[in-house]
Design a protein around this motif. Structure first.
Motif, PDB file in Angstrom:
ATOM      1  N   ALA A 154       0.785  -1.238   0.000  1.00 46.06           N
ATOM      2  CA  ALA A 154       0.000   0.000   0.000  1.00 46.06           C
ATOM      3  C   ALA A 154       0.816   1.287   0.000  1.00 46.06           C
ATOM      4  O   ALA A 154       0.398   2.284  -0.574  1.00 46.06           O
ATOM      5  N   LEU A 155       1.969   1.299   0.657  1.00 44.96           N
ATOM      6  CA  LEU A 155       2.700   2.556   0.826  1.00 44.96           C
ATOM      7  C   LEU A 155       3.199   3.051  -0.529  1.00 44.96           C
ATOM      8  O   LEU A 155       4.085   2.453  -1.144  1.00 44.96           O
ATOM      9  N   TYR A 156       2.636   4.154  -0.982  1.00 47.69           N
ATOM     10  CA  TYR A 156       2.828   4.625  -2.352  1.00 47.69           C
ATOM     11  C   TYR A 156       3.794   5.803  -2.427  1.00 47.69           C
ATOM     12  O   TYR A 156       4.481   5.979  -3.422  1.00 47.69           O
ATOM     13  N   CYS A 157       3.822   6.614  -1.375  1.00 49.53           N
ATOM     14  CA  CYS A 157       4.702   7.785  -1.352  1.00 49.53           C
ATOM     15  C   CYS A 157       4.930   8.171   0.106  1.00 49.53           C
ATOM     16  O   CYS A 157       3.994   8.098   0.912  1.00 49.53           O
ATOM     17  N   ILE A 158       6.151   8.562   0.443  1.00 46.41           N
ATOM     18  CA  ILE A 158       6.446   8.957   1.824  1.00 46.41           C
ATOM     19  C   ILE A 158       7.474  10.082   1.831  1.00 46.41           C
ATOM     20  O   ILE A 158       8.442  10.054   1.065  1.00 46.41           O
ATOM     21  N   LYS A 159       7.250  11.080   2.669  1.00 39.63           N
ATOM     22  CA  LYS A 159       8.181  12.196   2.856  1.00 39.63           C
ATOM     23  C   LYS A 159       8.478  12.349   4.345  1.00 39.63           C
ATOM     24  O   LYS A 159       7.616  12.166   5.190  1.00 39.63           O
ATOM     25  N   ASN A 160       9.744  12.684   4.652  1.00 39.52           N
ATOM     26  CA  ASN A 160      10.194  12.899   6.037  1.00 39.52           C
ATOM     27  C   ASN A 160      10.009  11.633   6.868  1.00 39.52           C
ATOM     28  O   ASN A 160       9.372  11.640   7.926  1.00 39.52           O
ATOM     29  N   ASN A 161      10.583  10.553   6.408  1.00 38.51           N
ATOM     30  CA  ASN A 161      10.378   9.235   7.014  1.00 38.51           C
ATOM     31  C   ASN A 161      10.812   9.195   8.476  1.00 38.51           C
ATOM     32  O   ASN A 161      11.974   9.437   8.795  1.00 38.51           O
ATOM     33  N   VAL A 162       9.855   8.889   9.376  1.00 35.93           N
ATOM     34  CA  VAL A 162      10.178   8.708  10.795  1.00 35.93           C
ATOM     35  C   VAL A 162       9.786   7.313  11.285  1.00 35.93           C
ATOM     36  O   VAL A 162      10.130   6.936  12.408  1.00 35.93           O
ATOM     37  N   THR A 163       9.082   6.544  10.454  1.00 35.52           N
ATOM     38  CA  THR A 163       8.638   5.207  10.867  1.00 35.52           C
ATOM     39  C   THR A 163       9.512   4.100  10.294  1.00 35.52           C
ATOM     40  O   THR A 163       9.345   2.933  10.656  1.00 35.52           O
ATOM     41  N   GLY A 164      10.433   4.457   9.397  1.00 33.25           N
ATOM     42  CA  GLY A 164      11.349   3.458   8.861  1.00 33.25           C
ATOM     43  C   GLY A 164      10.764   2.562   7.791  1.00 33.25           C
ATOM     44  O   GLY A 164      11.412   1.610   7.347  1.00 33.25           O
TER      45      GLY A 164
END
Length: 279
Positions: A154-164
Motif C-alpha cells: 500500500a505505501l505509495y509515497c512517503i516524505k520525512n520518514n520517521v517510521t522506517g
C-alpha cells in the motif's frame, strides 16, 4: 457528369449517416456498459457487523457477490467488488472453483483497468504529499500516501520518514478501520499510537473515488518523543525546528489576507494574535 457528382454526394451523405449511427450506437453501448448501482444496495454487500457492531469483511457474502455479479452484470457494483477483493486479499482466501470464479469476475469487470485508474487517480494526491512534506523538512513530521487498491503493497509515497517504512510496505488493518469509521461517520484525526518506547500523534484522511469508495489515504505521523524530548528541551533544537518550518524557496508579492486584515497589516499588525493598539 451531373449524375456522377450526385452519386458522390449521395455516397458522402450515406457515409456520414453510417458514421453517425455508429457513433450513437457506440455511445449507447458505453452507457449500457457503465450503468449500474452501488454495491452497497445489494444484499450481498460483503461487509457485516460483528458482536461489537464493528464492520468486518464478510467472506461468505463476498463469495455470494462474486457469483451474483457473474450472473447479472452491473459494472459499477462489479468494479467496486474487484477493488474490495484486491483490498482484502481475495486471491489468498479463495481456493479452487471459487478462485476461478473470482478470476472470471476480475476479467469481466476489467480488474487491471480498475486498479490502474485508481493509481492514476492517486497521482494527484502524490504531488500534494510531496509538496506538503517538503514544506516541513526534518521536523519529525512524516506524511505519506497509501494506495488501498493493493493493501499488501500500500505505501505509495512517503516524505520525512520517521517510521522506517519503505515504498510498497503493507497497510495492515487500515482499509477495514477506515471502512468502519466511514460507516459510523467518524473521522480518524489526532489519535495516539504507542509502539514499544515510541509514541506518535497520527491523522489519517481517507481518499474517495466516485463510484468506487475508498481507494487511498493520506497519513500524517508526528514523532511525539522527538518533539517532546529533543526539540522542546534544547534551545538549539528549537531554533533548528522553527527554521525548518519557516524555510522558504522564494519570496512572492501576493495578498492572502482579507480586506480587513490587509488594512491592519499595513497599520502594523504582525500576526493573527497581535491585538496591540496599532493594529
Amino acid at each position: 457528369m451531373i449524375e456522377g457528382i450526385l452519386n458522390i454526394i449521395y455516397g458522402l451523405i450515406a457515409s456520414a449517416v453510417f458514421v453517425g449511427i455508429g457513433f450513437l450506437y457506440g455511445r449507447y453501448q458505453e452507457r449500457k456498459k457503465n450503468k449500474g448501482q452501488p454495491l452497497e444496495r445489494y444484499k450481498f454487500y460483503p461487509f457485516s457487523l460483528d458482536d461489537k457492531k464493528m464492520l468486518q469483511f464478510d467472506l461468505a457474502l463476498f463469495k455470494e457477490a462474486v457469483s451474483g455479479l457473474l450472473k447479472e452484470k452491473d459494472f459499477q457494483a462489479g468494479q467496486q467488488l474487484v477493488l474490495i477483493g484486491e483490498q482484502n486479499n481475495a486471491r489468498q482466501l479463495l481456493k479452487g472453483y471459487l478462485l476461478d470464479q473470482y478470476e472470471q469476475l476480475y476479467k469481466l469487470y476489467n480488474g487491471d483497468k480498475v486498479l490502474d485508474e485508481s493509481v492514476q487517480f492517486l497521482e494527484n494526491y502524490k504531488r500534494i504529499v510531496i509538496l506538503i512534506g517538503e514544506s516541513f523538512p526534518d521536523c519529525g513530521i512524516e506524511i505519506l500516501l497509501h494506495n488501498l487498491s493493493n493493501p499488501s503493497k500500500a505505501l505509495y509515497c512517503i516524505k520525512n520518514n520517521v517510521t522506517g517504512r519503505n515504498i510498497e510496505a503493507p497497510a495492515t488493518n487500515l482499509v477495514m478501520d477506515l471502512k468502519r469509521r466511514d460507516t459510523n461517520n467518524q473521522d480518524k484525526l489526532n489519535y495516539q499510537l504507542n509502539i514499544g518506547s515510541r509514541r506518535f500523534k497520527c491523522t489519517t484522511i481517507p481518499i474517495y473515488k466516485n463510484k468506487m469508495g475508498i481507494v487511498g489515504a493520506i497519513c500524517i505521523n508526528v514523532d511525539y518523543n522527538y518533539i517532546n524530548e529533543v526539540v522542546r528541551k534544547d534551545p538549539k533544537s528549537i531554533n533548528d525546528f522553527l527554521d525548518a518550518i519557516c524555510k522558504v524557496n522564494m519570496v512572492l508579492d501576493e495578498n492572502i489576507l482579507s480586506k480587513n486584515e490587509y488594512e491592519k497589516a499595513l497599520n502594523g499588525k504582525r500576526h493573527f494574535r497581535d491585538f496591540s493598539k496599532k493594529s
